[in-house]
Design an enzyme around this catalytic site. Structure first.
Site, short mmCIF file in Angstrom:
data_model
loop_
_atom_site.label_atom_id
_atom_site.label_comp_id
_atom_site.label_asym_id
_atom_site.label_seq_id
_atom_site.Cartn_x
_atom_site.Cartn_y
_atom_site.Cartn_z
N ASN A 185 0.88 -1.18 0.00
CA ASN A 185 0.00 0.00 0.00
C ASN A 185 0.91 1.22 0.00
O ASN A 185 1.82 1.30 0.82
CB ASN A 185 -0.88 -0.02 1.26
CG ASN A 185 -1.62 1.29 1.46
OD1 ASN A 185 -1.84 2.04 0.52
ND2 ASN A 185 -1.99 1.57 2.70
N GLY A 186 0.67 2.15 -0.92
CA GLY A 186 1.49 3.36 -0.98
C GLY A 186 1.98 3.59 -2.40
O GLY A 186 1.47 2.99 -3.34
N HIS A 230 -32.74 44.07 0.76
CA HIS A 230 -33.93 43.94 -0.08
C HIS A 230 -35.01 43.11 0.61
O HIS A 230 -35.96 42.67 -0.04
CB HIS A 230 -33.55 43.34 -1.43
CG HIS A 230 -32.61 44.22 -2.20
ND1 HIS A 230 -33.01 45.39 -2.80
CD2 HIS A 230 -31.27 44.14 -2.39
CE1 HIS A 230 -31.97 45.97 -3.36
NE2 HIS A 230 -30.90 45.23 -3.12
N LYS A 287 -25.53 23.02 6.87
CA LYS A 287 -24.95 22.18 7.93
C LYS A 287 -25.60 22.49 9.26
O LYS A 287 -25.96 21.59 10.01
CB LYS A 287 -23.44 22.44 7.98
CG LYS A 287 -22.59 21.28 8.30
CD LYS A 287 -22.19 20.43 7.13
CE LYS A 287 -23.33 19.90 6.31
NZ LYS A 287 -22.94 19.25 5.10
O1 M6R Z 1 -24.60 11.37 -1.78
P1 M6R Z 1 -24.85 12.72 -2.39
O2 M6R Z 1 -23.65 13.61 -2.31
O3 M6R Z 1 -25.42 12.66 -3.77
O4 M6R Z 1 -25.96 13.36 -1.45
C1 M6R Z 1 -26.51 14.61 -1.75
C2 M6R Z 1 -27.25 15.17 -0.57
O5 M6R Z 1 -28.28 14.32 -0.19
C3 M6R Z 1 -26.31 15.40 0.62
O6 M6R Z 1 -25.25 16.25 0.29
C4 M6R Z 1 -27.08 16.02 1.81
O7 M6R Z 1 -27.47 17.32 1.49
C5 M6R Z 1 -26.23 15.99 3.06
N1 M6R Z 1 -27.00 15.53 4.16
C6 M6R Z 1 -25.66 17.31 3.41
O8 M6R Z 1 -24.91 17.29 4.57
#
Ligand code: M6R
Length: 602
Positions: free
Chosen positions: A100-101, A500, A481
């Site tokens: 591995n590497g 706005h 998030k």
């Molecule tokens: O597996 P995917 O990247 O296609 O998923 C897309 C979204 O469902 C995913 O990014 C979702 O928004 C996450 N929970 C965000 O943290």
């Protein structure tokens, strides 16, 4: 990232090797192989594809050998194929190795060995190891190991079998992981603890520059000069799931902290001497494209917005980023002159997959940026580029996102190059990406500060993320998030759009997280933020090292990075902010309510 397992002991080795490789599947691979040894000699079997393909070639219960090595290969030098798979054996079929590497000086070694009459079966860098061992072996394998490893440059974790010692495994490592373990039934080696945890909780993490000899009852550790080393054993007090969490309270926190390594792995082998190497791109014709779509969902969609911004900056072809759920129903103009780029961590998101299939039916050229090897989106695309983030278990996407940002930057730069477009800041960006793991680590060091700032949300129901231009990508991602893990309502706004409408919501103690890292608009963003401060907002400002911000009480400054890359360090701070806000509110961080990791329904 390849995975390695090894065993010697009282039990049949094959099931132990295969179950260990299964635990290492998260590292990603495109082929798998094993060698077993006994007094009748070496038995090697390899298969391109999944571990299951290898297992299907083997009648597992009929193999009684008690010593063996196993490997899952992630192709770096040479295409995924049976010949390039590990283990590699010498011509006499008496020595077998897995690696591995990357052996950086393999070309020179290969030329020397060829001059001595050695013939090579594969295109790999790894094969030089077995021939070097063969060359140096005179009955003492440890000596041959010493001479071999001292000649290798780069990163390696190696396991070696020899017919002269059918109950012994030799291992060595530098800059690639290797864990050893022992139980009453034998001794083990693997790339990661979960691969052996089912059999033993007594492990020894081999350090760089160390080799070891494993026999059924004993493990002896040596330096690369054969000097004995006192082994430092650790008892793992947790189970497999906790081991997979690596000592962190949650998968999300672990994955946030894995980002320096995930980005490093994603870039590995893709930037060399100022050139970008992206596998298989030559299959596509970028000169004929006259329209480009970036398509994805959720966090991956934010990576698409980032990719589209870079594309529009550098390449004179109309492009747009569209949420996959909208793309499908918006009757997009797609034909054989269209390029569609799909971004997905899981590679299974239903909307993204359906959009991909639709664009293929209409004749588009398709590229996917995917994290999960062999997933549906990966298989359906003309070209797949993998982010090498490792498994992302927490529902909230973290390391997949920052690796997507790094990889799409390379992709857009490469498309520009293939279209003959000069990007003036290319060298600076490549250098900036190479430095990114250190930059990300510096951001992770700010975790206490982010925890303190997350505390501002204690009695708040809302938060507002604001920024302009590329900062808007961080704004979108920070708000998503926070929403998904803490359940605090969060909105993302262009800083200039506040006045706005949304500014009507700002009152005393409203939490505003503002990004001002883009030099052309930072001062303007700051004056927009001051408008919120005048209405009593509690503002956290993320900005660059030298941006004047005298009126702000809570300021976090990111290290010097190219402005086009600032979204990566800013995102790390926002991930920590969301994480600590969720912990403070007692949320189930890894499994937020109503959400699934992989959204395989429309
Ligand atoms: O597996 P995917 O990247 O296609 O998923 C897309 C979204 O469902 C995913 O990014 C979702 O928004 C996450 N929970 C965000 O943290």
């Amino acid at each position: 990232m390849c995975g390695i397992t090894a065993f010697t002991g009282k039990d049949a080795a094959l099931p132990i090797l295969l179950s260990g490789l299964e635990k290492l599947e998260y590292r990603g691979y495109d082929s798998a192989g094993i060698t077993l040894v006994d007094d009748k000699g070496l038995f090697t079997k390899k298969a391109k594809g999944r571990l299951k393909d290898l297992e299907d070639m083997l009648d597992v219960p009929s193999f009684h050998q008690t010593t063996g090595i196993g490997h899952t290969r992630w192709a770096t030098h040479g295409v995924p194929s049976q010949l390039n798979s590990h283990p590699h054996t010498n011509a006499a079929n008496t020595i077998s190795i897995v690696h591995n590497g990357i052996i950086e000086n393999y070309e020179g070694i290969k030329a020397n060995l060829k001059a001595k009459g050695y013939e090579f079966q594969s295109e790999t860098d790894s094969e030089v190891i077995v021939h070097l061992l063969d060359y140096y072996y005179d009955g003492n394998m440890l000596e041959a190991m010493k001479k071999t490893v001292n000649q290798l440059e780069g990163s390696f974790a190696i396991c070696v079998l020899s017919t002269d010692e059918p109950d012994t495994v030799y291992v060595a490592k530098t800059a690639s992981p290797m864990v050893l373990g022992k139980s009453e039934n034998g001794t083990f080696a693997a790339s990661d603890i979960p691969a052996i945890l089912e059999y033993t909780k007594d492990v020894l993490i081999l350090e760089d520059g160390q080799m070891a000899k494993l026999t059924p009852n004993e493990i002896s550790v040596y330096t690369f000069h054969c000097e004995p080393v006192e082994a430092k054993w650790t008892h793992i007090p947790y189970d497999i799931e906790a081991a997979q969490k690596g000592g962190y309270d949650t998968f999300m926190l672990k994955e946030i902290y894995e980002q320096p390594e995930a980005i490093r792995e994603t870039l590995r082998g893709r930037i060399e001497k100022g050139e970008i190497h992206l596998e298989d791109l030559e299959k596509l014709d970028f000169t004929k494209i006259n329209r480009v779509y970036f398509v994805a969902c959720g966090t991956a969609w934010h990576a698409g917005i980032y990719a589209n911004t870079l594309f529009q900056k550098w390449i004179d072809v109309p492009s747009i980023c569209v949420a996959a759920s909208e793309f499908r129903y918006s009757d997009p103009h797609v034909d054989d002159k269209t390029l569609c780029v799909y971004i997905s961590q899981s590679g299974e998101t239903a909307d993204t997959l359906a959009a991909l299939k639709m664009s293929k039916e209409k004749g588009a050229q398709t590229i996917s940026i995917v994290n999960v090897l062999g997933s549906s989106i990966a298989r359906a695309s003309d070209v797949t580029l993998y982010t090498c983030a490792g498994p992302e278990i927490a529902v909230a996407s973290t390391k997949a996102f920052t690796t997507q940002l790094a990889l799409v930057t390379l992709l857009i730069l490469k498309i520009a190059e293939l279209r003959g477009t000069d990007v003036a800041c290319k060298a600076e960006l490549l250098e900036g990406l190479k430095q990114m793991p250190e930059v990300v680590s510096a951001m992770l060091d700010k975790h206490e500060l982010m925890k303190e700032y997350a505390g501002f949300l204690k009695n708040q129901q809302d938060a507002y993320f604001i920024g302009r231009q590329l900062d808007y990508v961080s704004v979108l991602e920070g708000a998503l998030k926070l929403k998904e893990v803490s359940y605090v309502h969060a909105d993302a706004y262009f800083a200039g759009e506040l006045k706005h409408g949304a500014i009507a919501l700002i009152e005393k103690d409203t939490v505003v997280i503002a990004m001002a890292t883009q030099p052309e608009v930072a001062a303007k963003t700051i004056s927009n933020i001051e408008e919120t401060m005048a209405r009593g907002a509690n503002v956290i400002l993320i900005t660059t090292k030298d941006q004047p911000a005298p009126k702000f009480k809570y300021v976090i400054r990111i290290p010097d990075v190219h402005p086009l890359l600032a979204v990566i360090p800013v995102t790390i701070l926002l991930q920590l902010f969301a994480y600590y806000a969720a912990v403070e509110k007692g949320r189930d961080v890894d499994k937020p309510r109503n959400l699934a990791k992989s959204v395989t329904v429309e």
